[in-house]
Scaffold this active site. Structure first.
Site, PDB file in Angstrom:
ATOM      1  N   ASP A 303       0.772  -1.057   0.455  1.00 35.22           N
ATOM      2  CA  ASP A 303      -0.017  -0.180   0.139  1.00 35.22           C
ATOM      3  C   ASP A 303       0.959   1.037   0.051  1.00 35.22           C
ATOM      4  OD1 ASP A 303      -2.223   1.567  -0.149  1.00 35.22           O
ATOM      5  OD2 ASP A 303      -2.233   1.880   2.115  1.00 35.22           O
ATOM      6  N   HIS A 304       0.900   2.458  -0.623  1.00 30.55           N
ATOM      7  CA  HIS A 304       1.010   3.699  -0.735  1.00 30.55           C
ATOM      8  C   HIS A 304       1.052   4.139   0.598  1.00 30.55           C
ATOM      9  CE1 HIS A 304       0.984   3.714  -4.870  1.00 30.55           C
ATOM     10  NE2 HIS A 304       2.185   3.232  -4.482  1.00 30.55           N
ATOM     11  N   TYR A 479      -4.761   4.719   0.654  1.00 33.09           N
ATOM     12  CA  TYR A 479      -5.445   3.780  -0.127  1.00 33.09           C
ATOM     13  C   TYR A 479      -5.517   3.057  -1.218  1.00 33.09           C
ATOM     14  CZ  TYR A 479      -7.642   6.748   3.348  1.00 33.09           C
ATOM     15  OH  TYR A 479      -7.532   7.955   4.334  1.00 33.09           O
ATOM     16  N   HIS A 480      -4.585   2.706  -1.680  1.00 38.36           N
ATOM     17  CA  HIS A 480      -3.789   1.597  -2.868  1.00 38.36           C
ATOM     18  C   HIS A 480      -3.445   0.391  -2.758  1.00 38.36           C
ATOM     19  CE1 HIS A 480      -2.996   5.885  -4.716  1.00 38.36           C
ATOM     20  NE2 HIS A 480      -4.741   5.790  -4.620  1.00 38.36           N
ATOM     21  N   PRO A 481      -4.472  -0.659  -1.713  1.00 38.06           N
ATOM     22  CA  PRO A 481      -4.103  -1.928  -1.412  1.00 38.06           C
ATOM     23  C   PRO A 481      -4.605  -2.747  -1.897  1.00 38.06           C
ATOM     24  CG  PRO A 481      -5.705  -1.774  -0.524  1.00 38.06           C
ATOM     25  CD  PRO A 481      -5.610  -0.481  -0.525  1.00 38.06           C
TER      26      PRO A 481
END
Length: 545
Positions: A303-304, A479-481
């Site tokens: 994630d980021h 919110y980039h999983p």
């Protein structure tokens, strides 16, 4: 009547394809597969099939951020390297998925990211292979070229509103010898420029609006909302359908051809594990019957992680006043009448992709700029009472790896999210370089001339030790999983290069969870690309069967 009785009394249905999850990927699959009138498609979604005003309006993001009707409102387990904090992970629980509640940024990532996928053994996933799908999915309102598409379902635009302070940010980054870049999704990614959004004429272009809406009238496609998938139905190592719950009753739906899981990086591994597909030891410990021992299910989570710094600026150099008090109603009227103004924009209005080390072959850091500022308080995002801006910095390709695991044996048991942020020392160092670059921007003209003060650390406290402490106290997910059902050919791969689940027939995973590594950009566009390509793979395999 018990649930066991209810499933016995409900007549099973049969379709050619069942898609579990009507998010960014599921909506694409439903559209593309139902385009063949000879094939029937069932699309199941746990959330409602709605498009409220706040979903349509780009400025509605704060109203969706903690909306439990449309958002799973997940949180991680306490993260040791972030001072034991639980990190909030909003996820779309609505037809359209996270594309209906996100910040609408449209960034593909770097071309070399996809070449890395192919080099790792995923044939057909190099940038030259996926570029046609990126182009096919887009209707770029700036027009098409060798990299950009027109005529596709997904609307992409830059937005019509540009605040003067955003121009100051772009000019300040350019003064630091970062090239101006008119298109991060074009010839090259590196540079600074204005954001592109999945917005057209002031309306969010969610996957539901872009892909499902044009296909709604097809008699061979059924969209069923408020359906919670309990587990897959398997016979002899083959998936034959899905057991799901709706309005308290259980139903079985059977797939004559394939079942496709598109529940995202959290939901997809959860459904696989609830169905007995995953790490055998972990599933046995839960009392689940093993259908396939796949140790990589739920692993490889990436994630980021973003560090956000706020600045108080001079009057007139922020959107905060326009978004507060009586002025926000004036802006609301402007939006309703013209579909324009600041309420028609996504979150970050400008971006910069930079290399913080000379030896790198691509940008390792993304800087995002907002001409407004807010704080997160309990159940909502609150705009600051003073004129403010925010600069967020993040490492594009973190080395840290986490996991998603079961917390129980029911689909209603929220899974355990363990992102393991900053567990790799290089991630800490890259986060420091990213934050320093963001601060360099704020100290560079013309942006520095508008800044009154920085909300970070006092000058005397800006040692590396104190800055790392600040990172651990304040960093948040972007919110980039991805990655929990990774594509590949090694022992930890969950799906092959055609997205078929290893060891199980008639089952694919199609969503961000199949990404072997996180792309250097936002993940919604790449997820839609994956589904576009998957639809072709499914049709090709059907022809060969």
């Amino acid at each position: 009547m018990s649930k066991a009785d209810s499933v016995a009394n409900n007549t099973p249905e049969q379709f050619d394809y069942i898609i579990v999850g009507a998010g960014s990927a599921g909506c694409v699959l439903a559209n593309r597969l139902s385009a063949d009138p000879a094939r029937s498609v069932l699309l199941l979604e746990a959330g409602p099939d709605v498009e409220t005003f706040w979903v349509r309006a780009p400025a509605g993001l704060p109203f969706l951020f903690q909306n439990s009707n449309l958002n799973w409102k997940s949180s991680s387990e306490p993260v040791a390297n972030l001072c034991g904090r639980e990190i909030y992970w909003p996820r779309g629980k609505i037809v359209g998925g996270s594309s209906a509640i996100n910040g609408m940024q449209h960034v593909r990532g770097n071309a070399l990211d996809y070449d890395d996928w192919a080099a790792a053994g995923n044939d057909g996933w190099a940038y030259a292979d996926v570029l046609p799908y990126f182009k096919r999915m887009e209707n770029n309102l700036d027009g098409g070229d060798g990299w950009r598409g027109v005529g596709g379902p997904l609307q992409v635009s830059r937005g019509s509103y540009r605040h003067p302070v955003t121009r100051q940010f772009v000019d300040a980054v350019a003064a630091l010898r970062v090239p101006l870049n008119p298109d991060f999704n074009g010839r090259q990614q590196e540079g600074v420029g204005y954001s592109q959004f999945t917005i057209a004429r002031g309306v969010r272009s969610s996957a539901a609006r872009a892909y499902l809406a044009p296909a709604r009238a097809r008699p061979n496609m059924v969209v069923r909302d408020r359906c919670l998938a309990h587990h897959l139905l398997l016979v002899g190592g083959e998936v034959v359908g899905v057991l799901y719950e709706r309005d308290g009753a259980l139903f079985r739906a059977f797939a004559a051809r394939e079942t496709l899981i598109s529940c995202g990086a959290v939901g997809s591994p959860q459904l696989l594990m609830l169905s007995g597909i995953g790490p055998a030891d972990e599933l046995r410990a839960r009392g689940l019957s093993i259908q396939a021992d796949l140790p990589g299910v739920g692993k490889n989570l990436q994630d980021h992680l973003a560090v956000n710094v706020g600045y108080e600026v001079k009057a007139g150099m922020s959107m905060n006043a326009a978004l507060s008090g009586w002025r926000k109603y004036m802006r609301g009227v402007q939006y309703l009448v013209t579909r324009g103004g600041p309420l028609a924009m996504g979150t970050s209005h400008a971006l910069a992709f930079v290399r913080t080390r000379a030896d790198l072959d691509r940008p390792d850091v993304q800087i995002s700029f907002r001409p407004w500022s807010f704080t997160f308080e309990s159940s909502k995002l609150r705009v600051h009472p003073y004129p403010g801006i925010q600069i967020a910095s993040l490492q594009l390709r973190p080395r840290s790896r986490g996991s998603v695991a079961l917390n129980g044996t029911s689909a209603r048991d929220a899974p355990a999210i363990r992102p393991n942020y900053l567990s790799d020392p290089e991630d800490v160092q890259c986060a420091l370089r990213a934050l320093q670059f963001a601060r360099d921007i704020s100290c560079t003209a013309p942006l520095r001339d508008s800044i009154v003060r920085e909300h970070l650390l006092d000058a005397e406290d800006r040692t590396e030790e104190r800055t790392i402490e600040f990172l651990r106290r304040t960093a948040q997910s972007l919110y980039h999983p991805v990655g929990t059902c990774k594509m590949g050919c090694d022992a930890d791969a969950v799906v092959d290069s055609r997205l078929r689940v290893r060891g199980i027939r008639r089952l694919r995973v199609v969503d961000a969870s199949v990404m072997p590594t996180l792309v250097g950009g936002n993940t919604n566009g790449p997820t839609i690309m994956i589904a576009e390509k998957a639809a072709d793979l499914i049709r090709e395999d059907e022809m060969l069967a």
